[in-house]
Design a protein around this motif. Structure first.
Motif, PDB file in Angstrom:
ATOM      1  N   THR A 179       0.431  13.025  -4.519  1.00 10.52           N
ATOM      2  CA  THR A 179      -0.631  12.319  -5.249  1.00 10.52           C
ATOM      3  C   THR A 179      -0.186  12.020  -6.679  1.00 10.52           C
ATOM      4  O   THR A 179      -0.448  10.938  -7.216  1.00 10.52           O
ATOM      5  CB  THR A 179      -1.913  13.183  -5.276  1.00 10.52           C
ATOM      6  OG1 THR A 179      -2.286  13.459  -3.936  1.00 10.52           O
ATOM      7  CG2 THR A 179      -3.055  12.472  -5.982  1.00 10.52           C
TER       8      THR A 179
ATOM      9  N   ASP B   6       0.806  -1.215   0.000  1.00 10.82           N
ATOM     10  CA  ASP B   6       0.000   0.000   0.000  1.00 10.82           C
ATOM     11  C   ASP B   6       0.841   1.268   0.000  1.00 10.82           C
ATOM     12  O   ASP B   6       0.296   2.366   0.129  1.00 10.82           O
ATOM     13  CB  ASP B   6      -0.908   0.015   1.240  1.00 10.82           C
ATOM     14  CG  ASP B   6      -2.098  -0.923   1.073  1.00 10.82           C
ATOM     15  OD1 ASP B   6      -2.407  -1.277  -0.089  1.00 10.82           O
ATOM     16  OD2 ASP B   6      -2.709  -1.300   2.082  1.00 10.82           O
TER      17      ASP B   6
ATOM     18  N   GLY C 296      -7.831   4.264  -3.328  1.00 11.48           N
ATOM     19  CA  GLY C 296      -7.844   2.832  -3.011  1.00 11.48           C
ATOM     20  C   GLY C 296      -6.900   1.963  -3.808  1.00 11.48           C
ATOM     21  O   GLY C 296      -6.917   0.743  -3.651  1.00 11.48           O
TER      22      GLY C 296
ATOM     23  N   ARG D 277       0.652  17.637  -0.770  1.00 13.98           N
ATOM     24  CA  ARG D 277      -0.199  16.488  -1.079  1.00 13.98           C
ATOM     25  C   ARG D 277      -0.443  16.335  -2.591  1.00 13.98           C
ATOM     26  O   ARG D 277      -0.519  15.217  -3.105  1.00 13.98           O
ATOM     27  CB  ARG D 277      -1.533  16.617  -0.335  1.00 13.98           C
ATOM     28  CG  ARG D 277      -2.322  15.324  -0.344  1.00 13.98           C
ATOM     29  CD  ARG D 277      -3.551  15.403   0.541  1.00 13.98           C
ATOM     30  NE  ARG D 277      -4.476  14.336   0.194  1.00 13.98           N
ATOM     31  CZ  ARG D 277      -4.476  13.146   0.738  1.00 13.98           C
ATOM     32  NH1 ARG D 277      -3.598  12.843   1.677  1.00 13.98           N
ATOM     33  NH2 ARG D 277      -5.339  12.236   0.345  1.00 13.98           N
TER      34      ARG D 277
ATOM     35  N   SER E 135      -4.816   6.012   0.154  1.00 10.55           N
ATOM     36  CA  SER E 135      -5.447   7.270   0.563  1.00 10.55           C
ATOM     37  C   SER E 135      -5.244   8.376  -0.475  1.00 10.55           C
ATOM     38  O   SER E 135      -6.004   9.328  -0.540  1.00 10.55           O
ATOM     39  CB  SER E 135      -4.914   7.716   1.927  1.00 10.55           C
ATOM     40  OG  SER E 135      -3.551   8.023   1.802  1.00 10.55           O
ATOM     41  N   LEU E 136      -4.210   8.244  -1.314  1.00  7.47           N
ATOM     42  CA  LEU E 136      -3.925   9.285  -2.306  1.00  7.47           C
ATOM     43  C   LEU E 136      -4.579   9.002  -3.663  1.00  7.47           C
ATOM     44  O   LEU E 136      -4.732   9.894  -4.491  1.00  7.47           O
ATOM     45  CB  LEU E 136      -2.410   9.401  -2.516  1.00  7.47           C
ATOM     46  CG  LEU E 136      -1.601   9.929  -1.327  1.00  7.47           C
ATOM     47  CD1 LEU E 136      -0.118   9.586  -1.495  1.00  7.47           C
ATOM     48  CD2 LEU E 136      -1.760  11.440  -1.187  1.00  7.47           C
TER      49      LEU E 136
ATOM     50  N   ASP F 250       1.533   6.895   0.965  1.00  9.20           N
ATOM     51  CA  ASP F 250       0.441   5.935   1.157  1.00  9.20           C
ATOM     52  C   ASP F 250      -0.460   5.919  -0.083  1.00  9.20           C
ATOM     53  O   ASP F 250      -1.161   6.893  -0.347  1.00  9.20           O
ATOM     54  CB  ASP F 250      -0.373   6.335   2.400  1.00  9.20           C
ATOM     55  CG  ASP F 250      -1.461   5.322   2.694  1.00  9.20           C
ATOM     56  OD1 ASP F 250      -1.149   4.301   3.327  1.00  9.20           O
ATOM     57  OD2 ASP F 250      -2.615   5.543   2.260  1.00  9.20           O
TER      58      ASP F 250
END
Ligand code: RFL
Ligand code: PHB
Length: 395
Positions: free
Chosen positions: A379, A73, A94, A375, A90-91, A87
């Motif tokens: 992402t 993950d 799923g 973020r 969460s980015l 992670d």
């Protein structure tokens, strides 16, 4: 010999294509120059994107992968002695990746093909593709010491970077985009439990290092080395010492050592051959494009190409329209160039070129700090790493 689709090469691209065509009721013959043991043992990729996992499952080739593969993950980025976890779920809404070695994917697909599929000939070396511009392309090959010809409706060249199929595209119609890097990867397999439960990508002033794995008891590790390095010049303890230096953290993280069972050096290259189709010859996987392994994209791109081809041919069989076959090269290249970009960015950000300037060093650290503090940047990495979706128009 005659078939609908002549497939050259039994790497992941050729083997998966044969399986997809079999499932669609289209016959094929696979020619592979090496023997079965060689193909099943060649150490290469370790990471399957979510989309690749889904394709293998849907093709009926995911049973052992689901039992033995390790779902991951996230990854860790390590630089300036600090650690940062990315992670994925969460980015990306799923998504995750699977650690399941290319050797195992090939073993599973070979077993299925020999049991249920059309002919898969080992030690059958393709010599040339002829008549690509005609309705009846042919592959000349050598098998059991004899020359032979495979007559096809389509030929798919899945014969890797060093294969013969690309040569059948006239140079005047082709464009090649290429970059070689002044470093390579020294890769080892070691009988020791991985020192971390996810992959660690480390940037260090001495060069890049990667911690990966093949199973809960086998580690796969890589070190950036000069391009022309002979693996045998590195003693085992020297390799561990260097890995330890590059993975060092301020929080006392420890690298476990164990017996090294294999070591080799891989050169690093970016390469794209356009177009990926000439008449009835289609190129797929490493035969058409190479990425440096830093983004873990090569095998996944090969899967995308053959899925695109199988869908296009099935569409042609069902509707009589060659529209998707005609779009094959452009459809694949959109995804390939995104992977080329990502692999290049990861490679330059994490490696240190021998002639790197202090300015470039600072820029690479700034890129890492951006990813680990913003973020949106994080992402972007997570989306690319877990995989670009296959083009909807190819469905
Ligand atoms: P392959 O696997 O090279 O298979 C081509 C096959 O064609 C055969 N062949 C011929 N057969 C008949 N006649 C001829 N004339 C022939 N010439 C060649 C060859 O024997 C061979 O069996 O190409 P394919 O199927 O396109 O698959 C591509 C992948 O193998 C490659 O992109 C990946 O391994 C790249 N890669 C990685 N990809 C990932 O997606 N994730 C990773 O984590 C990852 N890590 C890696 C990698 C590649 C590495 N190396 C060694 C280049 C790590 C490394 C170290
Ligand atoms: C591997 O496990 O061989 C591996 C993993 C991640 C990469 C490249 C190779 O980016």
């Amino acid at each position: 010999m005659r078939t609908t689709v002549g497939i050259i090469g039994a790497g992941p691209a050729g083997l998966l294509l044969a399986r997809l065509l079999h499932n669609a009721g289209i016959d094929s013959v696979v020619l592979e120059s090496r023997d079965r043991a060689y193909v099943e043992q060649r150490q290469r990729a370790g990471i399957l994107e979510q989309g690749t996992v889904d394709v293998l499952r849907a093709a009926g080739a995911g049973e052992r992968m689901d039992r033995e593969g390790l779902r991951h993950d996230g990854i860790e980025l390590r630089f300036a002695k600090t650690r940062h976890r990315v992670d994925f779920p969460s980015l990306t809404g799923g998504r995750s990746v699977m650690v399941y070695a290319q050797t195992e994917v090939c073993k599973d697909l070979i077993a299925l093909q020999l049991e249920e599929g059309g002919p898969l000939l080992f030690q059958a070396e393709a010599l040339a593709v002829e008549g690509a511009e005609s309705d009846r392309p042919r592959v000349r090959f050598r098998y059991a010491g004899e020359g032979d010809v495979l007559e096809c409706e389509y030929v798919v060249g899945c014969d890797g970077f060093w294969g013969v199929s690309r040569k059948a595209v006239p140079a005047s119609l082709a464009r090649v985009f290429e970059r070689t890097y002044p470093f390579g990867w020294l890769g080892i397999l070691a009988d020791v439990a991985p020192s971390h439960d996810e992959l660690v990508y480390a940037r260090h002033d001495r060069g890049f290092a990667l911690l990966s794995m093949r199973s809960p008891s086998v580690s796969r590790l890589y070190l950036q080395v000069p391009a022309d390095t002979d693996a045998e010049t590195w003693a085992d303890e020297e390799i561990w010492d260097e890995l330890e230096r590059r993975f060092e953290t301020a929080d006392g993280w420890k690298l476990e050592r164990g017996p090294i069972t294999q070591k080799s050096v891989t050169p690093m290259r970016s390469y794209v051959h356009e177009p990926m189709r000439h008449g009835r010859l289609f190129l797929a996987g490493d035969a058409a494009h190479i990425v440096p392994p830093t983004g873990a994209k090569g095998l996944n791109l090969a899967v995308g190409d053959v899925v695109t081809f199988a869908r296009a041919l099935t569409y042609e069989r069902e509707t009589g329209s060659a529209e998707l076959l005609d779009a094959y090269s452009a459809t694949c290249l959109r995804r390939i160039w995104q992977a080329e970009r990502f692999s290049y960015d990861m490679t330059t950000m994490l490696h240190r070129a021998p002639d790197a300037t202090p300015f470039e060093d600072r820029l690479h650290l700034a890129r890492l700090e951006r990813i680990t503090s913003c973020r949106a940047a994080e992402t972007d990495l997570a989306e690319a790493y877990t995989g670009f979706p296959l083009d909807r128009r190819a469905r």
